[in-house]
Design a protein around this motif. Structure first.
Motif, PDB file in Angstrom:
ATOM      1  N   ASN A  17      33.591  41.121  36.647  1.00 57.17           N
ATOM      2  CA  ASN A  17      34.791  40.883  35.810  1.00 57.17           C
ATOM      3  C   ASN A  17      34.400  39.828  34.772  1.00 57.17           C
ATOM      4  O   ASN A  17      33.960  38.727  35.122  1.00 57.17           O
ATOM      5  CB  ASN A  17      35.897  40.350  36.722  1.00 57.17           C
ATOM      6  CG  ASN A  17      37.311  40.492  36.213  1.00 57.17           C
ATOM      7  OD1 ASN A  17      38.232  40.056  36.896  1.00 57.17           O
ATOM      8  ND2 ASN A  17      37.514  41.091  35.061  1.00 57.17           N
ATOM      9  N   GLN A  49      39.169  38.293  30.972  1.00 54.70           N
ATOM     10  CA  GLN A  49      40.144  37.189  31.029  1.00 54.70           C
ATOM     11  C   GLN A  49      39.505  35.897  30.509  1.00 54.70           C
ATOM     12  O   GLN A  49      38.329  35.616  30.781  1.00 54.70           O
ATOM     13  CB  GLN A  49      40.637  36.931  32.474  1.00 54.70           C
ATOM     14  CG  GLN A  49      41.799  37.813  32.884  1.00 54.70           C
ATOM     15  CD  GLN A  49      41.357  39.217  33.226  1.00 54.70           C
ATOM     16  OE1 GLN A  49      40.367  39.388  33.936  1.00 54.70           O
ATOM     17  NE2 GLN A  49      42.050  40.226  32.715  1.00 54.70           N
ATOM     18  N   ASN A  69      44.591  37.759  28.759  1.00 54.55           N
ATOM     19  CA  ASN A  69      43.917  39.060  28.754  1.00 54.55           C
ATOM     20  C   ASN A  69      43.306  39.314  27.378  1.00 54.55           C
ATOM     21  O   ASN A  69      43.642  38.642  26.386  1.00 54.55           O
ATOM     22  CB  ASN A  69      44.921  40.166  29.071  1.00 54.55           C
ATOM     23  CG  ASN A  69      45.381  40.134  30.526  1.00 54.55           C
ATOM     24  OD1 ASN A  69      44.569  40.028  31.438  1.00 54.55           O
ATOM     25  ND2 ASN A  69      46.693  40.218  30.726  1.00 54.55           N
ATOM     26  N   ALA A  75      48.570  36.174  31.849  1.00 52.66           N
ATOM     27  CA  ALA A  75      48.723  36.652  33.228  1.00 52.66           C
ATOM     28  C   ALA A  75      48.985  35.464  34.150  1.00 52.66           C
ATOM     29  O   ALA A  75      48.598  34.335  33.846  1.00 52.66           O
ATOM     30  CB  ALA A  75      47.459  37.383  33.668  1.00 52.66           C
ATOM     31  N   ALA A  77      47.917  35.412  37.385  1.00 54.24           N
ATOM     32  CA  ALA A  77      46.845  35.269  38.376  1.00 54.24           C
ATOM     33  C   ALA A  77      45.590  35.967  37.902  1.00 54.24           C
ATOM     34  O   ALA A  77      45.660  36.989  37.222  1.00 54.24           O
ATOM     35  CB  ALA A  77      47.285  35.867  39.713  1.00 54.24           C
ATOM     36  N   CYS A  78      44.457  35.393  38.280  1.00 61.02           N
ATOM     37  CA  CYS A  78      43.160  36.052  38.061  1.00 61.02           C
ATOM     38  C   CYS A  78      42.201  35.514  39.116  1.00 61.02           C
ATOM     39  O   CYS A  78      41.687  34.397  38.990  1.00 61.02           O
ATOM     40  CB  CYS A  78      42.624  35.783  36.660  1.00 61.02           C
ATOM     41  SG  CYS A  78      40.976  36.496  36.418  1.00 61.02           S
ATOM     42  N   GLY A  79      41.993  36.296  40.157  1.00 63.02           N
ATOM     43  CA  GLY A  79      41.169  35.838  41.280  1.00 63.02           C
ATOM     44  C   GLY A  79      39.729  35.586  40.879  1.00 63.02           C
ATOM     45  O   GLY A  79      39.145  34.547  41.212  1.00 63.02           O
ATOM     46  N   ASN A  80      39.119  36.523  40.143  1.00 68.69           N
ATOM     47  CA  ASN A  80      37.706  36.352  39.766  1.00 68.69           C
ATOM     48  C   ASN A  80      37.542  35.168  38.815  1.00 68.69           C
ATOM     49  O   ASN A  80      36.587  34.396  38.918  1.00 68.69           O
ATOM     50  CB  ASN A  80      37.174  37.627  39.123  1.00 68.69           C
ATOM     51  CG  ASN A  80      37.086  38.776  40.114  1.00 68.69           C
ATOM     52  OD1 ASN A  80      36.719  38.580  41.274  1.00 68.69           O
ATOM     53  ND2 ASN A  80      37.430  39.976  39.667  1.00 68.69           N
ATOM     54  N   ASN A 165      50.825  38.547  39.914  1.00 67.90           N
ATOM     55  CA  ASN A 165      50.851  39.502  38.799  1.00 67.90           C
ATOM     56  C   ASN A 165      51.151  40.879  39.390  1.00 67.90           C
ATOM     57  O   ASN A 165      50.928  41.108  40.585  1.00 67.90           O
ATOM     58  CB  ASN A 165      49.546  39.460  37.994  1.00 67.90           C
ATOM     59  CG  ASN A 165      48.306  39.650  38.845  1.00 67.90           C
ATOM     60  OD1 ASN A 165      48.375  39.668  40.070  1.00 67.90           O
ATOM     61  ND2 ASN A 165      47.171  39.789  38.217  1.00 67.90           N
ATOM     62  N   ASN A 198      49.059  46.207  36.561  1.00 66.50           N
ATOM     63  CA  ASN A 198      47.658  46.528  36.807  1.00 66.50           C
ATOM     64  C   ASN A 198      47.636  47.768  37.696  1.00 66.50           C
ATOM     65  O   ASN A 198      48.369  47.836  38.690  1.00 66.50           O
ATOM     66  CB  ASN A 198      46.981  45.351  37.514  1.00 66.50           C
ATOM     67  CG  ASN A 198      46.976  44.107  36.654  1.00 66.50           C
ATOM     68  OD1 ASN A 198      46.234  44.023  35.681  1.00 66.50           O
ATOM     69  ND2 ASN A 198      47.830  43.133  36.986  1.00 66.50           N
ATOM     70  N   GLU A 216      43.117  47.252  34.218  1.00 62.16           N
ATOM     71  CA  GLU A 216      43.864  45.998  34.171  1.00 62.16           C
ATOM     72  C   GLU A 216      44.861  45.972  33.022  1.00 62.16           C
ATOM     73  O   GLU A 216      44.520  46.334  31.881  1.00 62.16           O
ATOM     74  CB  GLU A 216      42.905  44.817  33.984  1.00 62.16           C
ATOM     75  CG  GLU A 216      42.232  44.388  35.249  1.00 62.16           C
ATOM     76  CD  GLU A 216      41.548  43.047  35.077  1.00 62.16           C
ATOM     77  OE1 GLU A 216      41.683  42.419  34.002  1.00 62.16           O
ATOM     78  OE2 GLU A 216      40.874  42.628  36.014  1.00 62.16           O
ATOM     79  N   ARG A 217      46.046  45.510  33.331  1.00 66.06           N
ATOM     80  CA  ARG A 217      47.053  45.244  32.297  1.00 66.06           C
ATOM     81  C   ARG A 217      46.428  44.353  31.217  1.00 66.06           C
ATOM     82  O   ARG A 217      45.829  43.318  31.518  1.00 66.06           O
ATOM     83  CB  ARG A 217      48.242  44.519  32.957  1.00 66.06           C
ATOM     84  CG  ARG A 217      49.298  44.062  31.995  1.00 66.06           C
ATOM     85  CD  ARG A 217      50.443  43.388  32.714  1.00 66.06           C
ATOM     86  NE  ARG A 217      50.084  42.098  33.317  1.00 66.06           N
ATOM     87  CZ  ARG A 217      50.963  41.201  33.742  1.00 66.06           C
ATOM     88  NH1 ARG A 217      52.255  41.443  33.656  1.00 66.06           N
ATOM     89  NH2 ARG A 217      50.565  40.063  34.294  1.00 66.06           N
ATOM     90  N   ALA A 224      35.702  44.609  37.986  1.00 60.58           N
ATOM     91  CA  ALA A 224      36.271  44.043  39.216  1.00 60.58           C
ATOM     92  C   ALA A 224      37.584  43.362  38.878  1.00 60.58           C
ATOM     93  O   ALA A 224      37.759  42.888  37.751  1.00 60.58           O
ATOM     94  CB  ALA A 224      35.322  43.024  39.844  1.00 60.58           C
ATOM     95  N   CYS A 225      38.479  43.315  39.842  1.00 65.75           N
ATOM     96  CA  CYS A 225      39.744  42.592  39.663  1.00 65.75           C
ATOM     97  C   CYS A 225      40.118  42.007  41.027  1.00 65.75           C
ATOM     98  O   CYS A 225      40.390  42.751  41.979  1.00 65.75           O
ATOM     99  CB  CYS A 225      40.836  43.532  39.153  1.00 65.75           C
ATOM    100  SG  CYS A 225      42.444  42.715  38.979  1.00 65.75           S
ATOM    101  N   GLY A 226      40.086  40.672  41.113  1.00 65.00           N
ATOM    102  CA  GLY A 226      40.300  40.002  42.401  1.00 65.00           C
ATOM    103  C   GLY A 226      41.711  40.176  42.933  1.00 65.00           C
ATOM    104  O   GLY A 226      41.917  40.448  44.120  1.00 65.00           O
ATOM    105  N   SER A 227      42.706  40.020  42.046  1.00 62.61           N
ATOM    106  CA  SER A 227      44.090  40.157  42.521  1.00 62.61           C
ATOM    107  C   SER A 227      44.364  41.607  42.919  1.00 62.61           C
ATOM    108  O   SER A 227      45.119  41.868  43.870  1.00 62.61           O
ATOM    109  CB  SER A 227      45.084  39.664  41.470  1.00 62.61           C
ATOM    110  OG  SER A 227      44.827  40.257  40.218  1.00 62.61           O
TER     111      SER A 227
HETATM  112  N1  LIG Z   1      45.002  41.751  33.779  1.00 64.23           N
HETATM  113  C1  LIG Z   1      45.648  41.022  34.809  1.00 64.23           C
HETATM  114  C2  LIG Z   1      45.063  39.724  35.173  1.00 64.23           C
HETATM  115  C3  LIG Z   1      43.625  39.821  35.584  1.00 64.23           C
HETATM  116  C4  LIG Z   1      43.305  39.844  37.043  1.00 64.23           C
HETATM  117  C5  LIG Z   1      41.899  39.434  37.306  1.00 64.23           C
HETATM  118  N2  LIG Z   1      40.858  40.164  36.696  1.00 64.23           N
HETATM  119  C6  LIG Z   1      41.608  39.141  38.751  1.00 64.23           C
HETATM  120  O1  LIG Z   1      40.432  38.992  39.088  1.00 64.23           O
HETATM  121  O2  LIG Z   1      42.544  38.950  39.533  1.00 64.23           O
HETATM  122  C7  LIG Z   1      47.143  40.834  34.498  1.00 64.23           C
HETATM  123  O3  LIG Z   1      47.578  40.864  33.328  1.00 64.23           O
HETATM  124  O4  LIG Z   1      47.883  40.658  35.473  1.00 64.23           O
END
Ligand SMILES: N[C@@H](CCC[C@H](N)C(=O)O)C(=O)O
Length: 288
Positions: A17, A49, A69, A75, A77-80, A165, A198, A216-217, A224-227
């Motif tokens: 990510n 992000q 974004n 956003a 939250a963004c876990g990564n 999110n 998302n 991803e939104r 990858a997207c952690g959330s």
């Molecule tokens: N695009 C998402 C936020 C991104 C999440 C991220 N990549 C993660 O790792 O959690 C949004 O607008 O909610």
């Protein structure tokens, strides 16, 4: 000249990510949507992000993070990205724990190894107003994506959850058998999601293994997207597809997610520094 011009940043990735971290703790500047888009469009600072670290708002926290974004939207939250911020704030120190804050709340981070971190992503929310949805799902097939025959929607009946999110997780046999670039934006902007969402395609391979591909939104397809990994695990566990802990495999790598008995979701995974750079002042002249 924008206060961001010549400002140092870290270009990183978390399991693929793409993340840019910028330290604005000594500045009152708040990045505009146009500035975020300009940074995302520039060579060397492209991101999925942008994590802007601001001065802390809550005692005991290290920083308040604004998360942008690619399209300039913010956003919760963004876990990564949070793991990448934890790397920036602990690298070269002997600290292995820290607390940060985003619009969605406080997040406890822990260093597990030289480039490996866990983040307590907080509690999932399932209420339709919390996600948010435009209205309660009365019918589990409230969302159907109709591309093929009228009685055979390609996707339907997602699990929906907020991890700070909004997420919708569609259960499929093979995520990569679908045209995510085509269906992702249609579902992200479905009227059932007033704040967009998302969109994940998930396949449960074993009670402790999920394959996930995410649109991803505000950013599109990411590695990858952690959330989303957290959303997939809690949704899978809630519907008895898996246990409460699993490895979630994404195109960019694996994340480990555990939904603890205290209802908190812990996500662990890698971070990688690609390079550190300085923003080109010309970027912000164009964005102004
Ligand atoms: N695009 C998402 C936020 C991104 C999440 C991220 N990549 C993660 O790792 O959690 C949004 O607008 O909610």
């Amino acid at each position: 000249m924008s206060p961001l011009a010549n400002h140092p940043f870290w270009k990183m990735n978390g399991a693929g990510n793409e993340i840019v971290v910028v330290d604005l703790r000594r500045s009152s500047h708040v990045i505009s949507a146009a500035e975020a888009r300009a940074i995302a469009g520039a060579e060397g600072s492209h991101f999925d992000q942008l994590m802007a670290m601001h001065a802390p708002r809550t005692p005991g926290t290290e920083t308040f993070i604004r998360i942008y974004n690619t399209d300039g939207s913010e956003a919760g939250a963004c876990g990564n990205g949070t793991r990448c911020v934890a790397w920036v704030l602990t690298e070269g120190t002997d600290r292995d724990r820290l607390l940060v804050e985003t619009k969605a709340g406080l997040l406890a981070c822990r260093r597990l190894g030289p480039a490996s971190f866990s983040v307590d992503m907080g509690e999932p929310k399932f209420g339709w107003q919390d996600i948010p949805l435009a209205e309660e799902f009365r019918d589990t097939r409230a969302i159907e994506l109709q591309i093929g025959p009228i009685d055979a929607p390609v996707l339907h009946s997602p699990s929906v959850v907020s991890m700070g999110n909004p997420h919708a997780v569609f259960w499929v046999d093979d995520p990569y058998a679908h045209d995510l670039a085509k269906i992702g934006p249609m579902l992200e902007n479905h009227p059932i999601f007033p704040d967009r969402a998302n969109i994940s395609l998930a396949a449960v391979k074993a009670p402790d293994h999920i394959i996930l591909w995410v649109w991803e939104r505000g950013a599109g397809i990411t590695r990858a997207c952690g959330s989303a990994a957290c959303a997939a695990l809690v949704s899978a566990a809630r519907t008895k597809r898996t246990g409460r802990s699993a490895t979630v495999s994404l195109p960019g790598g694996d994340l480990v997610v555990e939904w603890r008995d205290d209802n908190h979701v812990i996500m662990s995974g890698p971070t990688e520094l690609e390079h550190a750079g300085e923003f080109d002042p010309a970027l912000f002249q164009a964005a102004a």
